[in-house]
Design a protein around this motif. Structure first.
Motif: not given
Length: 763
Positions: A375-386, A399-413
């Motif tokens: 779990v990490f924060k981006v712009a004050g919002q927590e996300y979980r990396i998948q 993509a390998q040179r810095g443009h990889l796509g990642f699946d993230v999921q928003q975490v709200n508490k």
């Protein structure tokens, strides 16, 4: 078939010839089964269903034993009444074992008694059919609540649970470990494995190629010393010039907070909700309510917790010992009120979305260095990396040179607190004392109360038990209370006294109950460590707890045993004049691991419930004026989701307007410039059905449209587009500040595209 009987010649048939026809066919089938299937003790096609209270019906099927196939031709009833449990609240598991037998069936035939010329025919019973049949035998578990051990070499077709009320039809389990797997199923599984292996091979080849290309270009990179020198020089110049580290010639907003926008501006017509969205054209806010409060399939506790119907059973019990303990916590005539707080936290996860590690506000998240599930924060919002997205783009060199796509999921508490007050009058006993007992459970369940064995009762004072967590050292954590329950002194009685509280989730870690009462009550206890899964404690200052290794209080933990694993609850109709285009639900509750709440709606005029999800054919397409709301509570007999049915449980029905306009607060550049550019992202966007817009408002109030305006589809996410605008010739004179105006239109109330983020650059 290897052999057959030849009837070509005109001959007198012998009895052996007729017998061989059946023998040859059966031997051929046996060889085929042994060579192609060869299951040692497996079953196929059997189905077990409840017929009466303690009777089950076994449907026809086959039993495979190496090269022989035995068949049950007709449904067979099994009476399991002799194996039913005699104790309420327990479950007796019964395994149905099958075996193969040969039956010889006799039929009446005419038999020649003497020579053909002089004899007579008489009717006699003679063996006629040799049938391979199936025998069924029940095997009961030796311990209540546990499933029986199937003997080696035996074949089990199903496990049947029984209570004193009869067979639990919904909990009958087929024994898949002995089931014959059809070739079609094997082929389907093999096809999936082959596809995955092939994909793994292609990915490996691609990775090898990329690594080779990277290795060839490493020599072209500048040396690390040069980057370190650049960093030192830039830092030194910024420090000497007094530059604010947060200063720059651009502003950016990802639609998560209101600070950037001026909602009081006369041209503002907008709504921010995890993005810049269309405002409500109409909205209704109602309390979530039950359509059938007296439904016997649900339970609403005094505290407002909504659960599927259950019965209370004893989950943990300690013996009633011969020892006694006075538990009064006062010694003076002083009434003390202590207010305690308990905290709650609810975590919800949004949908999984794909982001580029080099895209706006994600390029600082170091996505490559994140562990799966971190779990990490981006712009004050927590996300979980998948992890990395499963898309072909990630295999490309770009993509390998810095443009990889990642699946993230928003975490709200969501966190909230509640309180309870404990009263005691100091007259007799140990001043400010509390008595506690820890325990643990091997299974997760919902606790509903604690029973204590009272040997002396003071009917003039309250009797309070708090269920809470334990500290790392194993002592009760009185600062981490989960639930509390209180019994008035007038309701106390000798023997087992139940103290009920709101259902609390008990997981597989130590828990403690703590007793506090000003009354001169006495409870039973046992010595010699009669309860090995916990320890008794005495608390004298509200914090420090003294444990007693060999002493345990006599108690029972009551828990819920739910009537069924899946329960549907109807929450009744909700209306909105002009039609409903969307529904938002806000509520609190428990959602233990392995359980789920599946919401569904039934629009006006519909005959079936439709799951409330992101399906393309929306059930709200016709803007119904009324919808019914329902929910499936899915869990097990031991644990179910819980919903807090109070004033905070709300249902919001809405319909969005077809226009929106966001106006920012005044943006100060720090210098004058005639050149500006803006870049933003619109999500869930269809260019045929919606149109975004960008403009700036000059300090004199003039709205200026951009010189260039483009909308480009996002290569990684087809439903997202990049919007770009520039101002170069349209600004009449250099400006040092402006407002940014973001808006758009759409064609239908069902469309809900929104601005994901927006940035403005001054040159």
């Amino acid at each position: 078939m290897s052999e057959r009987v030849d009837w070509t010649n005109a001959e007198v048939a012998d009895r052996l010839d007729w017998t061989r026809q059946g023998v040859f066919a059966q031997e051929a089938t046996d060889r085929l089964v042994n060579g192609a299937i060869s299951y040692p003790a497996h079953w196929a096609r059997f189905l077990v269903a409840k017929k009466a209270a303690f009777t089950v019906t076994v449907a026809p099927g086959e039993y495979y034993e190496q090269d022989v196939v035995y068949t049950l031709l007709t449904p067979t009833d099994m009476d399991l009444g002799a194996l039913r449990p005699t104790v309420n609240g327990v479950v007796q598991w019964v395994a149905l074992l099958i075996g193969g037998i040969e039956e010889v069936i006799e039929e009446s035939r005419a038999i020649q008694t003497q020579e053909v010329e002089t004899g007579v025919l008489v009717q006699r019973q003679t063996p006629k059919i040799i049938r391979r049949a199936v025998s069924i035998a029940p095997l009961a578990a030796k311990i209540f609540g546990q499933k029986p051990d199937v003997p080696a070499g035996a074949c089990c077709i199903a496990l049947v649970p029984m209570t004193t009320a009869g067979v639990e039809a919904d909990a009958i389990e087929p024994y898949d470990g002995h089931r014959v797997v059809p070739l079609a199923e094997v082929a389907a599984r093999l096809a999936i494995l082959e596809e995955r292996v092939d994909r793994l091979r292609r990915d490996t080849d691609s990775i090898a190629t990329d690594v080779s290309a990277i290795g060839q270009r490493l020599d072209a990179l500048p040396p690390p010393d040069l980057f370190q020198m650049f960093g030192r020089d830039i830092a030194r110049q910024n420090r000497q010039a007094g530059v604010d580290p947060l200063a720059g010639n651009y502003v950016f907003d990802c639609g998560l907070v209101d600070d950037f926008w001026d909602f009081d501006h006369p041209e503002s017509y907008a709504r921010r909700d995890h993005g810049l969205r269309f405002p409500f054209a109409a909205v209704s806010d109602s309390q979530l309510r039950l359509s059938e409060p007296d439904n016997d399939k649900i339970v609403v506790t005094p505290g407002g917790s909504l659960l599927p119907a259950y019965e209370e059973v004893v989950r943990i019990e300690t013996p009633v010992g011969s020892g006694r303990e006075r538990v009064a916590n006062v010694v003076h005539s002083v009434t003390t009120a202590t207010k305690h707080y308990r905290s709650h936290e609810r975590t919800t996860y949004g949908p999984v979305e794909m982001v580029c590690e080099n895209s706006l506000h994600w390029n600082e998240a170091a996505l490559r260095d994140r562990e799966y599930g971190e779990v990490f924060k981006v712009a004050g919002q927590e996300y979980r990396i998948q992890g990395q997205s499963d898309i072909p783009w990630n295999a490309t060199e770009t993509a390998q040179r810095g443009h990889l796509g990642f699946d993230v999921q928003q975490v709200n508490k969501v966190r909230w607190t509640s309180s309870y007050t404990r009263y005691h009058t100091e007259e007799f006993g140990l001043n400010n004392a509390a008595y506690a007992q820890t325990f643990r459970s091997s299974q997760i369940f919902m606790a509903t109360g604690i029973d204590l064995y009272l040997t002396a009762v003071d009917t003039g004072e309250e009797f309070t038990i708090a269920l809470g967590k334990t500290r790392p050292d194993g002592s009760p954590a009185t600062e981490a209370i989960i639930e509390t329950g209180t019994v008035d002194g007038a309701d106390l009685s000798l023997g087992w006294q139940t103290v009920s509280f709101e259902p609390a989730l008990i997981e597989q870690h130590p828990v403690a109950w703590t007793l506090a009462t000003p009354g001169n009550n006495e409870i039973a206890k046992s010595d010699d460590n009669a309860f090995s899964l916990g320890t008794s404690f005495k608390i004298t200052d509200g914090v420090y707890a003294q444990g007693f290794a060999t002493v345990d209080y006599s108690f029972r933990v009551r828990g819920a045993r739910f009537h069924q694993a899946r329960t549907f609850i109807d929450f009744g109709p909700y209306e909105l004049q002009g039609g409903i285009a969307g529904i938002d639900l806000v509520y609190q509750g428990l959602l233990p691991s392995g359980t789920d709440r599946v919401w569904a709606i039934k629009p006006l005029g519909a005959t079936e419930w439709i799951p409330f999800d992101d399906r393309p054919d929306s059930p709200l397409a016709n803007l119904p004026a009324s919808v019914r709301l329902g929910c499936w509570f899915v869990g097990t007999r031991d644990v179910q989701p819980c919903l807090q049915l109070d004033e905070g449980a709300r249902v919001r029905c809405f319909r969005l307007a077809n226009t929106m306009a966001f106006v920012s607060k005044e943006i100060d550049f720090g210098f004058a410039t005639p050149r500006l550019s803006a870049v933003g992202h619109v999500d869930d966007f269809d260019p045929v059905r919606g149109t975004p817009s960008l403009a700036i408002i000059l300090p004199n109030g003039t709205t200026v449209a951009p010189d260039t305006f483009t909308i480009e589809p996002d290569a990684e996410r087809p439903r997202r587009s990049v919007v770009k605008a520039t101002w170069e010739e349209s600004i009449p004179a250099p400006i040092a500040s402006c407002r940014l105006k973001v808006g758009g239109t759409k064609q239908s109330a069902l469309d809900g595209w929104f601005w994901q983020d927006i940035g403005l650059n001054a040159f």
